[in-house]
Design a protein around this motif. Sequence first.
Motif, short mmCIF file in Angstrom:
data_model
loop_
_atom_site.label_atom_id
_atom_site.label_comp_id
_atom_site.label_asym_id
_atom_site.label_seq_id
_atom_site.Cartn_x
_atom_site.Cartn_y
_atom_site.Cartn_z
N THR A 1 0.82 -1.21 0.00
CA THR A 1 0.00 0.00 0.00
C THR A 1 0.86 1.26 0.00
OG1 THR A 1 -0.12 0.05 2.42
CG2 THR A 1 -1.81 -1.20 1.26
N SER B 1 0.44 0.83 -7.91
CA SER B 1 0.95 0.49 -9.23
C SER B 1 0.48 1.50 -10.26
CB SER B 1 0.50 -0.92 -9.63
OG SER B 1 1.07 -1.89 -8.80
N SER C 1 -6.32 3.83 -4.16
CA SER C 1 -5.19 3.34 -3.35
C SER C 1 -4.39 2.29 -4.09
CB SER C 1 -5.70 2.77 -2.01
OG SER C 1 -6.36 3.77 -1.27
N ASP C 2 -4.24 2.50 -5.41
CA ASP C 2 -3.51 1.57 -6.27
C ASP C 2 -2.13 2.18 -6.56
OD1 ASP C 2 -2.53 -0.12 -8.20
OD2 ASP C 2 -4.37 -0.21 -9.38
N THR D 1 1.40 -3.44 -14.76
CA THR D 1 0.31 -2.47 -14.92
C THR D 1 0.42 -1.74 -16.25
OG1 THR D 1 0.24 -2.14 -12.52
CG2 THR D 1 -0.81 -0.46 -13.88
N GLY E 1 -5.48 6.62 -9.49
CA GLY E 1 -4.69 5.69 -8.68
C GLY E 1 -4.72 6.04 -7.21
#
Length: 309
Positions: free
Chosen positions: A82, A271, A268-269, A93, A264
């Motif tokens: 995270t 990548s 909370s991504d 990705t 993003g």
Amino acid sequence: MASTETRTTVTEGAVTEGTVTEADAGGLAGVEAGLDALDVVAPTARVPFRRTLVDKILPPVVATALLLVVWQITFKTVDDPTKLVSPLDVWHTLRQAWLRGELLGYIWTSVSRGLLGFLFALAIGTPLGLLVARVKFVRAAIGPILSGLQSLPSVAWVPPAVLWLGLNNSMMYAVILLGAVPSIANGLVSGVDQVSPLFLRAGRTMGATGLKGTVYITLPAALPGYVAGLKQGWAFSWRSLMAAEIIASFPDLGVGLGQLLENGRNASDMSMVFEAILLILFVGIAIDLLIFSPLERWVLRSRGLLVKS
């Protein structure tokens, strides 16, 4: 001993007879040949590929590899997806976005806006810079304002632009203009200030006054400062656009790189966040290498300040 006698003969001939001896003619011819040789540009030999590889290709490759190694080590140390993801996750990705056909769309949405906004800024900033540089009253009136606007963070213009123009492309272009025009104008003012007065007087003597003098004398002589202003103006354009895309999110605007970064964050991504950061960095480097660096080298080379290699 022979050279001493030659000098004596030349001196005596110059003083007593006032004629040019053979030695004088030979010496003058040698001096002229030497001066002519300085004006001749020697043909440059083809640079070996090995030297190009070592000097230009290998350093960025090694730096990128070291950065990836440090990134991977830091990822292992943090061990929290995270907060930080591995380079391999970001690569996956990017690959998925490419396979879905979305990657080029992200890039084109932002690049098309940025370049078009920069062209608008160029069309406004160039005459404004000339006006400020050449008219004392205008410089005294708005010169300090331009300097203040250049130091103002571009993100500060996003809220008023949204309130004035709404969530649309016009708002994006307005933010770009407010961020880039002061840099372009101030760069041109700086370039004009560094033009030698001898060039201007020589131009007036040959009839290059008014608009003709500006086009044929002032602008070419101010090119180094102007190009530096253009380079800085593009940097401000790109940063202004990213700020606008991050803050002003709206489906009708499409998904640019700034919007991708904000998506993003909302998801909370990490990548996706690093995907957007790398793409923003890639576009900035590519525009500089493809447009501004060649332009800057051409300007310096045309003034004898850069040896072609």
